[in-house]
Enzyme design. Structure first.
Site, PDB file in Angstrom:
ATOM      1  N   GLY A 131      64.551  75.119  41.375  1.00  0.00           N
ATOM      2  CA  GLY A 131      64.628  76.040  42.502  1.00  0.00           C
ATOM      3  C   GLY A 131      65.983  75.913  43.157  1.00  0.00           C
ATOM      4  O   GLY A 131      66.984  75.654  42.495  1.00  0.00           O
ATOM      5  N   CYS A 132      66.025  76.025  44.445  1.00  0.00           N
ATOM      6  CA  CYS A 132      67.290  75.928  45.185  1.00  0.00           C
ATOM      7  C   CYS A 132      67.918  74.555  44.968  1.00  0.00           C
ATOM      8  O   CYS A 132      67.259  73.533  45.144  1.00  0.00           O
ATOM      9  CB  CYS A 132      67.020  76.157  46.669  1.00  0.00           C
ATOM     10  SG  CYS A 132      68.487  75.948  47.688  1.00  0.00           S
ATOM     11  N   PHE A 133      69.192  74.531  44.619  1.00  0.00           N
ATOM     12  CA  PHE A 133      69.839  73.244  44.344  1.00  0.00           C
ATOM     13  C   PHE A 133      69.994  72.379  45.584  1.00  0.00           C
ATOM     14  O   PHE A 133      70.139  71.166  45.481  1.00  0.00           O
ATOM     15  CB  PHE A 133      71.158  73.379  43.594  1.00  0.00           C
ATOM     16  CG  PHE A 133      72.161  74.380  44.087  1.00  0.00           C
ATOM     17  CD1 PHE A 133      72.338  74.698  45.417  1.00  0.00           C
ATOM     18  CD2 PHE A 133      72.974  75.022  43.162  1.00  0.00           C
ATOM     19  CE1 PHE A 133      73.288  75.605  45.836  1.00  0.00           C
ATOM     20  CE2 PHE A 133      73.943  75.937  43.564  1.00  0.00           C
ATOM     21  CZ  PHE A 133      74.093  76.229  44.909  1.00  0.00           C
ATOM     22  N   TRP A 134      69.942  72.950  46.765  1.00  0.00           N
ATOM     23  CA  TRP A 134      70.025  72.139  47.983  1.00  0.00           C
ATOM     24  C   TRP A 134      68.876  71.129  48.026  1.00  0.00           C
ATOM     25  O   TRP A 134      69.053  69.991  48.443  1.00  0.00           O
ATOM     26  CB  TRP A 134      69.970  72.999  49.229  1.00  0.00           C
ATOM     27  CG  TRP A 134      71.082  73.982  49.412  1.00  0.00           C
ATOM     28  CD1 TRP A 134      72.315  73.986  48.811  1.00  0.00           C
ATOM     29  CD2 TRP A 134      71.070  75.115  50.276  1.00  0.00           C
ATOM     30  NE1 TRP A 134      73.055  75.051  49.250  1.00  0.00           N
ATOM     31  CE2 TRP A 134      72.312  75.767  50.154  1.00  0.00           C
ATOM     32  CE3 TRP A 134      70.120  75.642  51.142  1.00  0.00           C
ATOM     33  CZ2 TRP A 134      72.641  76.921  50.871  1.00  0.00           C
ATOM     34  CZ3 TRP A 134      70.441  76.788  51.858  1.00  0.00           C
ATOM     35  CH2 TRP A 134      71.691  77.417  51.727  1.00  0.00           C
ATOM     36  N   TYR A 146      66.275  76.262  56.923  1.00  0.00           N
ATOM     37  CA  TYR A 146      65.814  76.077  55.539  1.00  0.00           C
ATOM     38  C   TYR A 146      65.592  74.588  55.262  1.00  0.00           C
ATOM     39  O   TYR A 146      64.617  74.219  54.603  1.00  0.00           O
ATOM     40  CB  TYR A 146      66.843  76.659  54.568  1.00  0.00           C
ATOM     41  CG  TYR A 146      66.399  76.648  53.121  1.00  0.00           C
ATOM     42  CD1 TYR A 146      65.729  77.737  52.572  1.00  0.00           C
ATOM     43  CD2 TYR A 146      66.639  75.555  52.296  1.00  0.00           C
ATOM     44  CE1 TYR A 146      65.314  77.739  51.259  1.00  0.00           C
ATOM     45  CE2 TYR A 146      66.236  75.549  50.980  1.00  0.00           C
ATOM     46  CZ  TYR A 146      65.574  76.636  50.459  1.00  0.00           C
ATOM     47  OH  TYR A 146      65.160  76.625  49.149  1.00  0.00           O
TER      48      TYR A 146
END
Length: 179
Positions: A14-17, A158
């Site tokens: 998913g989101c790399f963060w 987020y």
């Protein structure tokens, strides 16, 4: 004398963060870089291009770790248990192939371990695991503002609503593997 056994793992969850923040807390992890890989568009992709879903790249991280401290198998178990490996091309509200669950292996041993881990974890999930297992390709480092995102923006919405729960899950399931 330096007795390190430095290895590389490349995963997209998913989101790399989120994935970056998880691995930055793991004992034996030396470095985590957010970036893009697995695409088919020519040239170096940008965040905007990858987010369009048209380049075929996944948001991913490269994890440099000392295998004398944490095994590749444990890296994958942490990865598979801190995101949802049963949703195709999405994690939470993030949707598209750029958010797919994927393990990019760097050699045949990593491929075998990835297959074994996904098979072993399958019974623990209600739905089938859809994590892709693919040969590692060119990895493009993401723009500077995407590196260390959680560390640099801990109060960003987020981070509070998506990353904090993943870190709580990491701490609950893998306390013995944390720095």
């Amino acid at each position: 004398m330096d007795n390190k056994n430095i290895q590389l793992a490349t995963v997209g969850g998913g989101c790399f963060w989120c994935t970056e923040a998880v691995f930055q807390e793991v004992k034996g992890v030396e470095k985590v870089i957010s970036g893009y890989t697995g695409g088919n568009a020519p040239g170096r992709p940008t965040y905007r291009e990858v987010c369009s879903g048209l380049t075929g790249h996944a948001e991913a991280v490269q994890v440099t770790f000392d295998a004398n401290i944490i095994s590749y198998e444990d890296v994958l178990i942490i990865f598979m248990t801190t995101h949802d490996p049963t949703t195709l091309n999405k994690q939470g509200a993030d949707r598209g192939t750029q958010y797919r669950s994927v393990i990019y292996y760097h050699n045949d041993t990593q491929k075998d371990i990835a297959e074994a881990v996904t098979k072993a974890l399958g019974p623990y999930y209600k739905d089938p695991i859809v994590t892709e297992i693919s040969k590692a390709e060119i990895f493009y480092e993401a723009e500077k503002e995407h590196q260390d995102f959680y560390k640099n923006n801990p109060n960003y919405g987020y981070c509070n609503f998506v990353i904090d729960p993943k870190l709580a899950k990491l701490r609950q399931l893998h306390a013995d593997k944390l720095k």
